[in-house]
Write a protein that holds these residues in place. Sequence first.
Motif, PDB file in Angstrom:
ATOM      1  N   HIS A  86       0.844  -1.212   0.000  1.00  0.00           N
ATOM      2  CA  HIS A  86       0.000   0.000   0.000  1.00  0.00           C
ATOM      3  C   HIS A  86       0.868   1.246   0.000  1.00  0.00           C
ATOM      4  CE1 HIS A  86       0.771   0.887   4.332  1.00  0.00           C
ATOM      5  NE2 HIS A  86       1.029  -0.409   4.353  1.00  0.00           N
ATOM      6  N   ASP A  97       6.707   2.082   5.376  1.00  0.00           N
ATOM      7  CA  ASP A  97       5.538   1.249   5.630  1.00  0.00           C
ATOM      8  C   ASP A  97       4.674   1.176   4.360  1.00  0.00           C
ATOM      9  OD1 ASP A  97       3.141   0.142   6.472  1.00  0.00           O
ATOM     10  OD2 ASP A  97       2.798   1.554   8.115  1.00  0.00           O
ATOM     11  N   GLU A 131      -4.959   0.606   3.156  1.00  0.00           N
ATOM     12  CA  GLU A 131      -4.472  -0.481   4.000  1.00  0.00           C
ATOM     13  C   GLU A 131      -4.491  -0.074   5.454  1.00  0.00           C
ATOM     14  OE1 GLU A 131      -1.684  -2.917   6.336  1.00  0.00           O
ATOM     15  OE2 GLU A 131      -1.644  -0.759   5.998  1.00  0.00           O
ATOM     16  N   GLU A 132      -4.216   1.217   5.707  1.00  0.00           N
ATOM     17  CA  GLU A 132      -4.057   1.637   7.102  1.00  0.00           C
ATOM     18  C   GLU A 132      -5.370   1.620   7.877  1.00  0.00           C
ATOM     19  OE1 GLU A 132      -1.458   1.738   8.589  1.00  0.00           O
ATOM     20  OE2 GLU A 132       0.184   2.255   7.252  1.00  0.00           O
ATOM     21  N   GLN A 196       8.492  -3.334  11.307  1.00  0.00           N
ATOM     22  CA  GLN A 196       7.749  -2.401  12.169  1.00  0.00           C
ATOM     23  C   GLN A 196       7.808  -2.799  13.636  1.00  0.00           C
ATOM     24  OE1 GLN A 196       4.002  -2.758   9.478  1.00  0.00           O
ATOM     25  NE2 GLN A 196       4.116  -0.598   9.930  1.00  0.00           N
ATOM     26  N   HIS A 385       4.937   3.667  12.208  1.00  0.00           N
ATOM     27  CA  HIS A 385       3.811   4.583  12.387  1.00  0.00           C
ATOM     28  C   HIS A 385       4.334   5.832  13.086  1.00  0.00           C
ATOM     29  CE1 HIS A 385       0.234   1.601  11.694  1.00  0.00           C
ATOM     30  NE2 HIS A 385       1.018   1.768  10.644  1.00  0.00           N
TER      31      HIS A 385
HETATM   32 MN    MN Z   1       0.920   0.885   8.675  1.00  0.00          MN
END
Ligand code: MN
Length: 421
Positions: A86, A97, A131-132, A196, A385
Motif C-alpha cells: 500500500h 511502511d 491499508e491503514e 515495524q 507509524h
Molecule cells: Mn501501517
Amino acid sequence: MNHPHGGLRIDGDRLMRRITELAAIGSIDGGGSSRLALTDEDREGRDLVATWMYDLGLEVRIDGIGNVVATRAGRIDGPAVMTGSHIDTVRSGGRYDGNLGVLAGLEAIETLIDAGVETQHPMAVAFFTDEEGARFPPDMLGSLVYVGGLGLEEALDIEGIDGSIVGDELDRIGYRGTNPCPGPAPRAFVELHIEQGPVLEAEGHAIGAVTGVQGISWTEFTITGQANHAGTTPMVLRHDAGYAAAALATHVRDIATMMEGRQVATVGRLDLQPNLVNVVAGKAILTVDLRNTDEALLLAAEADLTTFVDGLADAEGVKVETRTLARFEPVVFNDSVVETVARTAERLGHSVSRMPSGAGHDAQMMARVCPTGMVFVPSRDGISHNPAEHTDPEDLVAGGDVLLQTLLALDHDALDEGETT
Ligand code: MN
Ligand code: GLV
Ligand code: MN
C-alpha cells in the motif's frame, strides 16, 4: 532448486530514488509522510506510482475500490504471480511502511524487463486502497474487497473519521476504476514489508520469513455521560465520560499485561467533549485495538473488555455504545511460500528468522485466495507509524533482492496449495 536467473539483482539505487521521490509527497517533519487514504496527497502518490507503472509498459488496471494492479505478461496466460502493498500512510507515517513493498515490486518487474527475462506466468504488482484504515476503517480495506471479504457497495458506503465517504472520495480523486471486485485470484502472492517491530534487529537477522499475521480487533466506544460544572458537581453525582474513558483505557492496558503470551492492547484515539478545563466531559469517543496470534486468547481479551465496560457503565451512570471497526482472525501463511522465502534469503546469504507479523498487511487478505507469504526487513529500534521509521538502505535492497528471487521461484516451482486461512 537452481533457477536460471538466480543471479539477477535489483537496481538498489533506483529503488532508493523512488522511495525518496514518493516520500516527498505529503512529507512531514522528521522524514516521514502523511498520505491518509483517498486524500489529495494519496492521489498525488497514486499518480506518481501509476505513471511509473505505465512508463514500464505494464497493463495497469484500477478496480471499483481503487486498487491499482500493474501486470507484465508471461509466456502463458492465467493467474499472475503477484506482489504489492500500500502507499497510503497513517497521518504521522514513515516513508517505508507499505511504500517499500510497492516500489520493490515495481523494481523487481523493471529488473526482469531490463534483463529481458520472460517469466512463465504473468507478474503483477499492486497497491491496495486504504491499508491503514486510519481514515476509513477497517484496515486492509482494498485487499479485503479484492478477495471478496467485503462487498464493494458496502465498502463504498464506509464513513471516515472526518465524515467523508469512501465512494465520494474515490470519485473526487479519480480512482474509482471499472475493474470488477473481487479481483482474479493470483497464482501466489508475496509482500515485502518493513518489520515495524524490534525482533529482527534484536536477533541480528537481516530477513524475516513471515509465518502469519496476528488477529486484529478494533472497537470504537462512545460514552455518553452528563456535561456539568467542574467546581460545583459533587463527585458522587457525576456521570463523567472523561473518567470512564480513562478507566477503560487503563483497563485495556491491564488486559494486555495480565494475559499470558503476546496480547497487545492500545487506545489510540480519544476525543472528549466539550474538552474544556472546567467542564465534566459529557461525551467521550475512544478506540481500542486488541491483537493476538491466538484467536482463543483474542476472544478472551474481548470478553474481558465487554464485562469491564458493562460494570463501568453501571458504576458511573454513563451510556456506552460500541461499534466494531475491524475484526480479523489470525492468519497462517502457506508453508511452501514461507519456506520459499526462507530458502531464497538463505541462498542470498542472509540470516533468516521465521516470525509472525504484529502489524496488519494486505497479504493477510490475499492469503484467503492464494498461497501467500511475506518478507520482512529490520526496523531500526522497532519504530513505525512514526516519521522516524528507518531501515538501512542495504537492508531495503536485500529485501528487494529476496523479493525478486522469491517471485521467480514462485513462477518456476510447483506450488503446494497447502493450507491457507
Ligand atoms: Mn501501517
Ligand atoms: C495496519 O497497518 C495496522 O497494522 O494497524
Ligand atoms: Mn503497512
